[in-house]
Design a protein around this motif. Structure first.
Motif, PDB file in Angstrom:
ATOM      1  N   PHE A  25     -16.927  23.698  56.562  1.00 43.38           N
ATOM      2  CA  PHE A  25     -16.379  23.997  55.240  1.00 43.38           C
ATOM      3  C   PHE A  25     -17.415  24.652  54.331  1.00 43.38           C
ATOM      4  O   PHE A  25     -17.111  25.605  53.598  1.00 43.38           O
ATOM      5  CB  PHE A  25     -15.848  22.713  54.584  1.00 43.38           C
ATOM      6  N   GLY A  26     -18.661  24.132  54.368  1.00 43.56           N
ATOM      7  CA  GLY A  26     -19.709  24.707  53.528  1.00 43.56           C
ATOM      8  C   GLY A  26     -19.965  26.173  53.859  1.00 43.56           C
ATOM      9  O   GLY A  26     -20.142  27.008  52.962  1.00 43.56           O
ATOM     10  N   LEU A  27     -19.978  26.507  55.157  1.00 41.54           N
ATOM     11  CA  LEU A  27     -20.202  27.887  55.577  1.00 41.54           C
ATOM     12  C   LEU A  27     -19.012  28.769  55.206  1.00 41.54           C
ATOM     13  O   LEU A  27     -19.179  29.944  54.870  1.00 41.54           O
ATOM     14  CB  LEU A  27     -20.454  27.941  57.086  1.00 41.54           C
ATOM     15  N   ARG A  28     -17.821  28.201  55.254  1.00 40.06           N
ATOM     16  CA  ARG A  28     -16.629  28.962  54.859  1.00 40.06           C
ATOM     17  C   ARG A  28     -16.701  29.316  53.371  1.00 40.06           C
ATOM     18  O   ARG A  28     -16.314  30.419  52.967  1.00 40.06           O
ATOM     19  CB  ARG A  28     -15.355  28.173  55.151  1.00 40.06           C
ATOM     20  N   VAL A  29     -17.179  28.386  52.570  1.00 39.71           N
ATOM     21  CA  VAL A  29     -17.341  28.671  51.143  1.00 39.71           C
ATOM     22  C   VAL A  29     -18.412  29.747  50.948  1.00 39.71           C
ATOM     23  O   VAL A  29     -18.239  30.688  50.156  1.00 39.71           O
ATOM     24  CB  VAL A  29     -17.713  27.396  50.366  1.00 39.71           C
ATOM     25  N   ALA A  30     -19.519  29.618  51.683  1.00 36.35           N
ATOM     26  CA  ALA A  30     -20.592  30.609  51.570  1.00 36.35           C
ATOM     27  C   ALA A  30     -20.131  31.992  52.022  1.00 36.35           C
ATOM     28  O   ALA A  30     -20.630  33.018  51.534  1.00 36.35           O
ATOM     29  CB  ALA A  30     -21.798  30.163  52.396  1.00 36.35           C
TER      30      ALA A  30
END
Length: 364
Positions: A25-30
């Motif tokens: 999820f964090g990478l998707r936001v980034a």
């Protein structure tokens, strides 16, 4: 997207609303910001580099971007839009009636003729307006996206016509006619390019041509952003989309950079580049917001994305083959009469862009 479709065939069908993958999820936001930088850089570079003189970007760089971008746009139409549309509109989740006719190809065909009709109506309307002003022009001339390419029978600039039996009165009329043509060439929105004859190069014609191209690209960009946000095979798709959007941005940006507009419309190329740059990140952001309910493999999503991909494919096929290939090569006197080296270089750049974008279709 391709990996997602293959996985969907192997797993149990999920045709409901459901939800997409929620891993990384964090990478998707980034990815929203990373793709924003890549997309914006690709689209804005040609526009700003041509405007900011102190950068001293060689003309060869612009030529490379223009021809490379043309290849990217054509490959996008066939590999990244038409093929997915065919797959989406033949999904097992759809009613069998969808399989009784090649709807994806039909929508693309409809889109091609719709764009053709829009352009020819706009061109005839512009020609009629010029005729009311008493301005003569070549009805076959057409400048799209700022290109100086033209086609059809053309008049040579300052061509002198004489005849043995022409008297002084006729010569005075001929000279007066040439003077009027020279004055007409100074009228706004009409340019007399050397060796190209009169070319209808109105602001609205250029804006319409680029708007059509960008509309097709934006639909595609929004859809791949939505898919990236919820796709289970996120890492591979993420890397591919970074290159995909940067290359495609270069193609769009090179068209925007060569728009020949007056000062009051100088914001249009920059606005177009920025609009392209934010579309995929916006799609990712929306996808993340609805990830608990949005299933890209659902019946509704397959129909919507399939129809939109088909329409976008038709737009880019028409633009790529007619506005880019035909006007830049077949009907461009500079290219036809130029050296073989120049022609080979332009074709090689275009083939490189097409090849790289087609290769990315293996993963996205």
């Amino acid at each position: 997207m391709r990996a997602h479709r293959l996985a969907r065939r192997d797993d149990a069908l999920n045709c409901g609303s459901g939800g997409g993958a929620d891993t990384f999820f964090g990478l998707r936001v980034a990815s929203v910001f990373i793709i924003l930088i890549g997309s914006m850089s690709g689209a804005l570079f040609p526009v700003l580099a041509r405007r900011i003189r102190w950068l001293n970007v060689p003309t060869a760089v612009f030529d490379f971007a223009k021809y490379f971008g043309s290849g990217v746009i054509i490959a996008t139409a066939f590999i990244h839009l038409l093929d997915p549309a065919i797959d989406e509109l033949s999904s097992d989740c759809l009613d069998p009636a969808w399989l009784e006719y090649p709807y994806a190809l039909a929508f693309a065909l409809l889109s091609i003729f719709a764009i053709f009709i829009v352009e020819i109506v706009a061109f005839r309307w512009g020609s009629a307006k010029l005729a009311k002003l008493g301005i003569s022009h070549d009805p076959h001339g057409h400048a799209a996206g700022g290109s100086h390419a033209a086609h059809g029978p053309e008049m040579e600039k300052n061509k002198v016509v004489t005849a043995p039996d022409m008297d002084n009165v006729d010569q005075e009329k001929l000279q007066s006619s040439r003077d009027e043509e020279s004055a007409a060439s100074q009228q706004p929105h009409l340019h007399l390019h050397e060796d190209h004859g009169f070319v209808v190069d109105s602001n609205m014609t250029q804006i319409l041509g680029v708007a059509i191209l960008e509309f097709g690209v934006l639909l595609h960009s929004l859809l791949i952003g939505l898919t990236l946000a919820v796709d289970p095979d996120f890492k591979v798709l993420f890397v591919v989309i970074i290159f995909h959007q940067t290359f495609e941005g270069l193609g769009v940006g090179s068209r925007l950079a060569y728009m020949d507009l007056p000062r009051k419309y100088s914001y249009v190329p920059i606005l177009g580049a920025m609009l392209y740059g934010i579309t995929t990140p916006l799609g990712v952001a929306v996808g993340l917001g609805v990830r608990s309910s949005y299933n890209p493999g659902s019946t509704t999503a397959s129909i919507v994305s399939g129809v939109l991909d088909s329409i976008s494919a038709g737009i880019l096929i028409y633009t790529g083959l007619v506005e880019l290939l035909a006007h830049e090569f077949l009907f461009n006197k500079e290219m036809i009469n130029g050296s073989n080296k120049k022609l080979l270089y332009a074709i090689s750049c275009m083939m490189l862009g097409c090849g790289l974008m087609a290769l990315l279709g293996k993963w996205a």
